[in-house]
Structure formats: structure tokens, C-alpha cells
Design a protein around this motif. Structure first.
Motif, PDB file in Angstrom:
ATOM      1  N   SER A 174       1.152  -1.230  -0.203  1.00 22.55           N
ATOM      2  CA  SER A 174       0.434  -0.112   0.022  1.00 22.55           C
ATOM      3  C   SER A 174       0.940   1.596   0.253  1.00 22.55           C
ATOM      4  O   SER A 174       2.139   1.160   0.285  1.00 22.55           O
ATOM      5  CB  SER A 174      -0.661  -0.470   1.183  1.00 22.55           C
ATOM      6  N   THR A 224      -2.458   8.267   0.547  1.00 24.42           N
ATOM      7  CA  THR A 224      -3.136   9.029  -0.028  1.00 24.42           C
ATOM      8  C   THR A 224      -4.477   9.507   0.780  1.00 24.42           C
ATOM      9  O   THR A 224      -5.183   9.943  -0.932  1.00 24.42           O
ATOM     10  CB  THR A 224      -4.171   6.755  -0.036  1.00 24.42           C
ATOM     11  N   GLU A 245       0.714   4.240  -4.365  1.00 24.78           N
ATOM     12  CA  GLU A 245       1.909   3.239  -4.227  1.00 24.78           C
ATOM     13  C   GLU A 245       2.890   2.853  -5.235  1.00 24.78           C
ATOM     14  O   GLU A 245       3.573   2.240  -4.961  1.00 24.78           O
ATOM     15  CB  GLU A 245       0.028   1.938  -4.365  1.00 24.78           C
ATOM     16  N   ARG A 272     -10.806   2.251  -1.176  1.00 18.99           N
ATOM     17  CA  ARG A 272     -10.706   2.757  -0.636  1.00 18.99           C
ATOM     18  C   ARG A 272     -10.556   1.445   0.727  1.00 18.99           C
ATOM     19  O   ARG A 272     -11.134   0.469   0.536  1.00 18.99           O
ATOM     20  CB  ARG A 272     -10.727   4.050   0.701  1.00 18.99           C
ATOM     21  N   GLY A 273      -8.669   1.495   0.825  1.00 13.96           N
ATOM     22  CA  GLY A 273      -8.409   0.247   1.101  1.00 13.96           C
ATOM     23  C   GLY A 273      -8.440  -1.463   0.775  1.00 13.96           C
ATOM     24  O   GLY A 273      -7.981  -2.537   1.537  1.00 13.96           O
TER      25      GLY A 273
HETATM   26  N1  LIG Z   1      -3.471   3.576  -0.011  1.00 15.49           N
HETATM   27  C1  LIG Z   1      -4.786   3.067  -0.246  1.00 15.49           C
HETATM   28  C2  LIG Z   1      -4.996   1.134   0.274  1.00 15.49           C
HETATM   29  C3  LIG Z   1      -5.221   0.451   0.475  1.00 15.49           C
HETATM   30  O1  LIG Z   1      -4.893  -0.326   1.272  1.00 15.49           O
HETATM   31  O2  LIG Z   1      -4.585   0.579   2.180  1.00 15.49           O
HETATM   32  P1  LIG Z   1      -4.626   0.225   3.837  1.00 15.49           P
HETATM   33  O3  LIG Z   1      -3.156  -1.143   3.212  1.00 15.49           O
HETATM   34  O4  LIG Z   1      -3.452   0.703   4.429  1.00 15.49           O
HETATM   35  O5  LIG Z   1      -6.137   0.516   4.021  1.00 15.49           O
HETATM   36  C4  LIG Z   1      -5.699   3.299   0.491  1.00 15.49           C
HETATM   37  O6  LIG Z   1      -5.926   3.678   1.996  1.00 15.49           O
HETATM   38  O7  LIG Z   1      -6.880   2.664   0.339  1.00 15.49           O
END
Ligand SMILES: N[C@@H](CC(=O)OP(=O)(O)O)C(=O)O
Ligand SMILES: Nc1ncnc2c1ncn2[C@@H]1O[C@H](COP(=O)(O)OP(=O)(O)O)[C@@H](O)[C@H]1O
Length: 471
Positions: free
Chosen positions: A39, A45, A128, A208-209
Motif C-alpha cells: 500500500s 493516499t 503505491e 479505499r483499503g
Molecule cells: N492506499 C490505499 C489502499 C490501501 O489498501 O491502503 P491500506 O492497506 O493502508 O488500508 C488506501 O489508503 O485506501
């Protein structure tokens, strides 16, 4: 082979990246092929999104500040962890180039005064892009043949910008073509999480995520034996440990339970992660980067039969209930169909639905950030009905939270809902709404947002979830 994903906190600073590099070095040296997914560094982000939004709203051109922010975050790690001077110079140039490309895009948004979903996805992918180059460089400095790989070359998706879905079979062919040769040469690919691209090459994000989802998509595409999600907690816990300090780690849960937990707010895993893995029966492990010796949580086809009825409590704060009230001139069925067609077209996620048919009113829960969009669409759809009094009112109740009590064992177990609502009653917590026909895996309801910090620990205690059953 194994896919290992490292979240934002696991690549958030030099100390975390050092730990991530240790884990990857050990995995690589075990001889088993490994693909890493990373990530963006935590906070990056959010900053990219904020800078893009600011540029579009005409609040001045923040592109050079953004470029500096990105370089400060990443070069601080280079200074600490990349010791070879030649490599340090090289990675610095690469990171500067990537940050400049990102800044130019933000500058274009400023000039246009418009941020399309497509442009936004392209801009946020740069977090990323930078972290994968950084992590690869740190590993190379330790003698590991790591190679940064950009996932728009690997993951193929539809064009639902901001929340794209993978085209799994096309991704499978592409991933094998791009990553297969690297693995055959004993390289360690460090793939960017979070984004892919359409067949015509436009960058798309997976929500997100979404890096967890990226890892599971690659697990599917490469026929991985296991997917490991490295994060900052020991695994999936009985509640968010930030809300309930005595929450304990669950040794194992099913794909279905994990999906339910994630959908209802357990941020530790993205809700769509389970789907590609479940399709191929690939177990997902959640592990703590900062405590790798802890076994973590296994998410697989089955759940532990430990006799527990309730596995975990989750919450989604920051939601609103939107209510559409009819006067009785329109049939409930008609209003319902039009409401959900209209909301469906906005692309906004609906968490719960409830209906009081006798009053011709219909309520549903969406994230507060989405309410303006939903209200505008509904007001347009029902403009004439509102004027003629056939629909009396459309309104929003903000500052609410959805709480869900999840566990496969509650299927067919009487009294779970009773215990949940009795606990809320004893604690004088008002229930705003209860979902109609909750799934057999969960009971979900709406309360005031400020009550979450009391409600979740109270229910957690009522079901004895904090007891010493620690793995
Ligand atoms: N960087 C992206 C994707 C992500 O999966 O982030 P993390 O693994 O920190 O939840 C986000 O913040 O949405
Ligand atoms: N049921 C739960 N079990 C474990 N963690 C949870 C749960 N609910 C919420 N969380 C939160 O999820 C966080 C991990 O997710 P996230 O911050 O997205 O990590 P990453 O950056 O590694 O992707 C934890 O720090 C924890 O506060």
C-alpha cells in the motif's frame, strides 16, 4: 507460492519498512516463490485525494507542495535504509520522477478546474507507485533481487472508477505473463496495491483499503497457496481494539464471516478480498508486521467450532438515515422501486434498509459523505411527486452509526437479538432503527454515533468476548 500484502502502517516509516523488509527477506530466503503487494505509506493516499480536490476547487496550485510532501516522506526512508550510495542516488532520481509526474497531473486538474473520477484514480495511484519503488530499493540494498511492478500492467478491471471490479480471467493471463517470468528468475516482485487498469489502459482504483483486494486478486491469478495480509494488529479481533482494549484475536473465521465483518466496518480487511480467494479456496492469513511470531487469524472455508455464537462486533460511524415519506397516493412498491433505482444509479452503497409500510415511509442508511449526492438524485426523481404532495418529505438524519453483531453460530440460536437489545436498553442507548431481515450471520442496527464507544464495549462484554480464549 504466497502473496504477501503490507498495509499503509507496515510501510509508514523507516522503522516499519525495516520490519517489512525483514519479513520479506526471510520469506524469500525460505525458497518459496513470494509476490509482495504494498500500500501507499500511511497518510499518503489521503493527502493525494485532498490535494487533487483542492486543485479542482481552484484553491491555488498545490502541486509543488504535494511533490515536496511525497519526496519528504519517501526520501526520509531512503536516507535511513538505503546505504549503497549509487543505489541511493538512483532511487532518489526515480522517486523524483514519479513525484513530478503526479504533480503535473494535479497541476492539470488545477488548470481545468475539474477532477473527473478517472483523473482522481490516476492521481491517487501515485502513493503505491512510490512505495513499491522504495520497498524494492530497501530490499535490493539487503541483497534481495526485488523488482517494483506497477499493477496497471497486471490487474485488469472494468471502468467503475473509484470502485473498480477485476476481470479475473484476463488478469490471470496478464499476471502469469508479467509475474511468471520474474518468479522463474527467482526475483521478488513488489507490486503496487490498490489499483489496476481498464483494457484500454485507464488507471482504476479498487476502493479505499483496496490493496487487500489486490493481494487476493493476485493470489487467484497466480494460484497461490496462501495470501498473507500484514497489518498493525494481531489478526481479526472480536472488536476494533481502539474501541475495546480487551478485544481478543480470533484464531480462525470463515470467508463469509470475514466478509460480513469487513462490510460492517472492520477496517482490518477490505470486504471484497474474500471473493477471489474463496473461489479458489485460498486461505487468507491476517498477521501483525510488528509481532510476526503471533499466529494471526486464518480466514478460510470453515470457521472454528468453538461454540461461540457471536464472533465479533463492528461499527460504521459517520452514516445517515435517509427517509422518503409518501402520502399514500403512491403505492409503497412503486416508491420503493423508484428510490432504489435512483440510489443505485448514484453508485452509492446502501448499508441497511427499513420500511414502515403503514406510514408509507422507507428508510435506508448511507455514508454521510454520500448523502448530498443521494438527496439531490432523489429530489430530482420525485420532483413532481413532491410538488403534488404525493411524496411528502425526503430527509436526512445525520451523525449515526451502524453496529453489527456477527457470527455464524447465531444461525438458529434463539435469544441473540434479545440479549443485544437488552444490553442496549440497560445502558440506555436508543436504537434508531433495526435492519429488516438481517442475514443469518449478523444482527445490525443504527444508533447515535456518539453512543458507539459505549455500545460496542457493552455488547462485547455481554457476550463474554473478552474472556481468556486468546490464541
Ligand atoms: N492506499 C490505499 C489502499 C490501501 O489498501 O491502503 P491500506 O492497506 O493502508 O488500508 C488506501 O489508503 O485506501
Ligand atoms: N475487528 C477488528 N479486528 C482487527 N482490527 C480492526 C477491527 N476493526 C477495526 N480494526 C482496525 O483495523 C486497523 C487495521 O486496518 P488498516 O489501518 O487499514 O491497516 P493497513 O494499513 O495495514 O491496511 C487496526 O489498527 C484496527 O484499529
Amino acid at each position: 507460492m504466497r502473496v504477501m500484502k503490507f498495509g499503509g502502517t507496515s510501510v509508514g516509516n523507516a522503522e516499519a519498512i525495516d520490519q517489512t523488509a525483514r519479513i520479506l527477506t526471510e520469506a524469500y530466503r525460505s525458497g518459496e516463490p513470494v509476490v509482495a503487494v504494498v500500500s501507499a505509506m500511511s497518510g499518503v493516499t489521503n493527502q493525494l485525494l485532498a490535494s487533487a480536490a483542492a486543485a479542482a476547487s481552484g484553491q491555488g496550485d498545490a502541486s509543488s507542495e504535494l511533490r515536496q510532501f511525497l519526496l519528504d516522506r519517501h526520501l526520509a526512508v531512503v536516507a535511513e535504509l538505503v546505504h549503497d550510495l549509487g543505489r541511493r542516488a538512483q532511487v532518489t532520481v526515480t522517486l523524483e520522477e514519479i513525484a513530478s509526474r503526479c504533480a503535473r497531473l494535479v497541476e492539470s486538474v488545477h488548470i481545468l478546474g475539474d477532477l473527473s473520477p478517472r483523473a482522481q484514480d490516476w492521481i491517487v495511484s501515485f502513493g503505491e507507485r512510490m512505495s513499491s519503488v522504495l520497498v524494492a530499493s530497501v530490499l535490493q540494498d539487503r541483497g534481495i533481487p526485488a523488482v517494483a511492478v506497477e499493477s496497471d500492467q497486471v490487474i485488469i478491471t472494468d471502468d467503475a472508477f473509484g470502485n473498480a471490479s477485476p476481470l479475473l480471467e484476463q488478469t490471470r493471463a496478464r499476471a502469469q505473463e508479467r509475474l511468471g517470468p520474474l518468479l522463474a528468475e527467482r526475483k521478488l516482485p513488489i507490486v503496487t496495491g490498490y489499483f489496476g487498469a481498464t483494457t484500454s489502459g485507464s488507471v482504476t482504483t479498487l476502493g479505499r483499503g483496496g490493496s487487500d483486494f489486490s493481494a487476493s486478486i493476485l493470489g487467484y491469478a497466480l494460484d497461490a497457496d496462501e495470501v498473507w495480509i500484514w497489518t498493525d494488529v494481531d489478526g481479526v479481533m472480536t472488536a476494533d481494539p481502539r474501541l475495546v482494549p480487551e478485544a481478543r484475536t480470533l484464531p480462525s473465521i470463515s470467508f463469509a464471516e470475514a466478509t460480513e465483518l469487513a462490510y460492517f466496518g472492520a477496517k482490518v480487511i477490505h470486504p471484497r478480498t474474500m471473493q477471489p480467494a474463496a473461489e479458489r479456496g485460498i486461505p487468507i492469513w491476517i498477521k501483525n508486521t510488528f509481532r510476526p511470531e503471533h499466529p494471526g487469524t486464518r480466514i478460510g472455508p470453515d470457521t472454528t467450532q468453538d461454540g461461540s455464537v457471536v464472533k465479533a462486533i463492528t461499527a460504521i460511524p459517520g452514516v445517515s438515515v435517509i427517509t422518503v415519506e409518501g402520502s399514500g397516493f403512491l403505492s409503497v412498491a412503486d416508491v420503493t422501486a423508484r428510490v432504489f433505482d435512483t440510489v443505485g444509479e448514484t453508485g452509492v452503497n446502501v448499508y441497511m434498509i427499513f420500511q414502515a409500510s403503514s406510514q408509507h415511509s422507507l428508510g435506508f442508511v448511507v455514508r454521510q459523505a454520500d448523502t448530498a449526492k443521494v438527496l439531490a438524485a432523489l429530489e430530482q426523481e420525485f420532483e413532481l411527486d413532491l410538488l403534488k404532495g404525493r411524496v411528502m418529505r425526503i430527509w436526512e438524519d445525520p451523525n449515526l452509526a451502524v453496529v453489527a453483531v456477527v457470527g455464524a453460530g447465531m444461525r438458529g440460536t434463539p435469544g441473540v437479538a434479545g440479549r443485544v437489545f437488552q444490553t442496549l436498553g440497560q445502558n440506555r442507548i436508543n436504537i434508531v432503527a433495526i435492519a429488516q431481515g438481517s442475514s443469518e450471520l449478523n444482527i445490525s442496527f443504527v444508533i447515535a454515533e456518539h453512543e458507539v464507544t459505549r455500545a460496542v464495549p457493552a455488547i462485547h462484554a455481554a457476550f463474554g468476548l473478552g474472556n481468556a480464549r486468546e490464541a
